[in-house]
Design an enzyme around this catalytic site. Structure first.
Site, PDB file in Angstrom:
ATOM      1  N   GLN A 210      -1.891  -3.607   2.606  1.00 33.39           N
ATOM      2  CA  GLN A 210      -0.718  -2.855   3.074  1.00 33.39           C
ATOM      3  C   GLN A 210      -0.261  -3.247   4.474  1.00 33.39           C
ATOM      4  OE1 GLN A 210       1.369  -0.949   1.645  1.00 33.39           O
ATOM      5  NE2 GLN A 210       0.352  -0.618  -0.316  1.00 33.39           N
ATOM      6  N   HIS A 232       3.287  -9.589  -3.355  1.00 35.67           N
ATOM      7  CA  HIS A 232       4.382  -8.688  -3.735  1.00 35.67           C
ATOM      8  C   HIS A 232       4.483  -7.459  -2.836  1.00 35.67           C
ATOM      9  CE1 HIS A 232       2.417  -5.279  -6.012  1.00 35.67           C
ATOM     10  NE2 HIS A 232       1.444  -6.159  -6.165  1.00 35.67           N
ATOM     11  N   CYS A 356      -0.774   2.889  -9.338  1.00 33.21           N
ATOM     12  CA  CYS A 356      -1.812   2.901 -10.365  1.00 33.21           C
ATOM     13  C   CYS A 356      -2.178   4.325 -10.743  1.00 33.21           C
ATOM     14  CB  CYS A 356      -3.052   2.173  -9.874  1.00 33.21           C
ATOM     15  SG  CYS A 356      -2.689   0.919  -8.654  1.00 33.21           S
TER      16      CYS A 356
HETATM   17  C1  LIG Z   1      -1.254  -2.819  -4.021  1.00 32.14           C
HETATM   18  C2  LIG Z   1      -2.621  -2.691  -3.488  1.00 32.14           C
HETATM   19  C3  LIG Z   1      -3.699  -3.312  -4.119  1.00 32.14           C
HETATM   20  C4  LIG Z   1      -3.557  -4.074  -5.414  1.00 32.14           C
HETATM   21  O1  LIG Z   1      -2.758  -5.206  -5.260  1.00 32.14           O
HETATM   22  P1  LIG Z   1      -2.369  -6.120  -6.538  1.00 32.14           P
HETATM   23  O2  LIG Z   1      -1.905  -7.386  -5.949  1.00 32.14           O
HETATM   24  O3  LIG Z   1      -1.283  -5.388  -7.229  1.00 32.14           O
HETATM   25  O4  LIG Z   1      -3.578  -6.325  -7.345  1.00 32.14           O
HETATM   26  C5  LIG Z   1      -4.941  -3.180  -3.532  1.00 32.14           C
HETATM   27  N1  LIG Z   1      -5.116  -2.490  -2.400  1.00 32.14           N
HETATM   28  C6  LIG Z   1      -4.094  -1.883  -1.759  1.00 32.14           C
HETATM   29  C7  LIG Z   1      -4.351  -1.140  -0.491  1.00 32.14           C
HETATM   30  C8  LIG Z   1      -2.822  -1.957  -2.292  1.00 32.14           C
HETATM   31  O5  LIG Z   1      -1.825  -1.345  -1.668  1.00 32.14           O
END
Ligand SMILES: *Cc1c(COP(=O)(O)O)cnc(C)c1O
Length: 407
Positions: A210, A232, A356
């Site tokens: 993040q 992303h 999720c």
């Molecule tokens: C979005 C996120 C993930 C997972 O990322 P992906 O690339 O979608 O697998 C893991 N940790 C945090 C803190 C996230 O915000």
């Protein structure tokens, strides 16, 4: 209405070079929609897409093909992306491996450290507010003989450093603590944590997914031994991620568990997603050049939104607001149902927690770990602004919520 918006969006989607995400979205949307869920995912910046496109068609080679120019062109692009990605966290290119995203990086790191060092130490420490990918990976190690401690946090979402100190021992192999939380934006003091962890000879894995583009990260200054990234989350494509693995002071050794062609130092076999990797590099380069502007922009809009909500006199902000990501606010509408508020504001894209967990319908484990009741957790909504959010968007969101709240 939502389905109508989506259909129109897909039909009218056309890439024109030079247009911004906001331009594209404005053209596509027939009703006034506002996306405030940038912690779930971000749109690909058109400049990033432009860099990616030739790698689908013209430069389609396999970077592992060492015998011809198609392979060399792909390899050169991957090498550049590795430099760009490394430099946005103060790492060197040979410390980066490419993966499909943060979730995969987390599994490779946590399982890989355990496989490599479990003969020596058995304790793994993490915190209750971590992303489910980290909590799941740690829990998985319990089946393999690890002793996993999930530490509580303080009510403002920050780490209880004294508790961490007391939990560390000669047996501690790995500590997994994120730099910034995905639901509240709360930032943990990584240097204080890493000093403590290293004093006991353990390694520090940090989920920094993040933070990119929202606060500064430097693996040296923060004392991070391993960390994961996901393109992303910072205006790059989905399905592209990276894992940083420290090479000196100390050198971290991971044991891979995926058999195959041995790509990415044997830790992540399989042909690289070259367009995705190129996109992540281009996005990292944008972060390098523009993140200060993004942070300034986001913090002003976040304040405008938060203040607008606070002015109603009926809400509170979840989590510490002093050390926090520039773009995130988590608001508790006490006595209300977040699900109903979200349902009552269909043009505003927000969520109750991580994307999720929003599918499970359960109250956020992050907010619960901060001591919120089920009822308060289910009255809370995460708002995350982005670099292309405009002041009018904030005002529109506030107006929509004001209508929904008065119903
Ligand atoms: C979005 C996120 C993930 C997972 O990322 P992906 O690339 O979608 O697998 C893991 N940790 C945090 C803190 C996230 O915000």
């Amino acid at each position: 209405m939502a389905a109508y918006v989506i259909n129109r969006t897909i039909r009218s989607e056309r890439f024109e070079s030079g247009s911004t995400n906001a331009d594209l979205c404005r053209k596509a949307a027939v009703v006034n929609t506002v996306y405030l869920d940038h912690n779930a995912t971000t749109p690909v910046d058109p400049r990033v897409l432009e860099k990616m496109l030739p790698y689908f068609t013209m430069h389609f080679g396999n970077p592992s093909s060492a015998s011809h120019a198609w392979g060399w062109a792909a390899k050169a692009a991957v090498d550049l992306a590795r430099e760009q990605t490394a430099s946005c966290i103060g790492a060197s290119p040979d410390e980066i491996i490419f993966t499909s995203g943060a979730t995969e990086s987390i599994q490779i790191a946590i399982q890989g450290v355990f496989n490599s060092y479990c003969g020596k130490r058995k304790q793994v420490i993490t915190a209750a507010t971590e992303h489910s990918a980290v909590l799941g990976a740690c829990r998985h190690l319990e089946n393999q003989g690890a002793v996993v401690d999930v530490l509580p946090v303080l009510t403002d979402g920050t780490m209880d450093l004294q508790h961490l100190r007391n939990s560390l021992s000669e047996e501690t192999l790995l500590v997994c603590i994120m730099k910034a939380n995905h639901e509240t934006g709360v930032i943990h003091p990584m240097r204080a944590i890493s000093d403590m962890v290293h004093d006991t000879g353990a390694l520090l894995f940090s989920d920094i997914t993040q933070t990119i583009g929202k606060t500064t990260v430097d693996v040296q200054e923060d004392g991070i031994d391993l960390c994961c990234l996901s393109a992303h989350k910072f205006y790059g494509p989905k399905g592209a991620g990276a894992l940083y693995i420290r090479r000196k002071d100390p050198r971290v050794n991971l044991t891979g568990f995926q058999e195959g062609g041995g790509q990415e130092k044997g830790l992540r076999s399989g042909t690289l997603n070259v367009p995705g990797v190129v996109g992540m590099g281009a996005a990292a380069e944008l972060v390098h050049r523009e993140a200060w502007d993004w942070q300034y922009h986001c913090s002003i809009l976040r304040s405008r939104l938060e203040q607008g909500f606070l002015d109603t006199g009926i809400v509170s902000v979840n989590g510490n607001t002093r050390d926090r990501l520039s773009n995130t606010t988590n608001i508790c509408f006490r006595g209300k149902s977040a699900g109903e508020l979200i349902g009552g504001t269909p043009g505003i894209g927000v969520s109750m927690g991580s994307a999720c967990s929003s599918q499970s319908g359960r109250p956020s484990h992050v907010l619960k770990a901060m001591g919120l009741s089920d009822q308060d957790a289910q009255a809370s909504i995460r708002f995350s602004v982005g670099k292309d959010t405009r002041p009018e968007d904030i005002d529109r969101a506030l107006a929509a919520y004001s209508r929904a709240l008065s119903r």
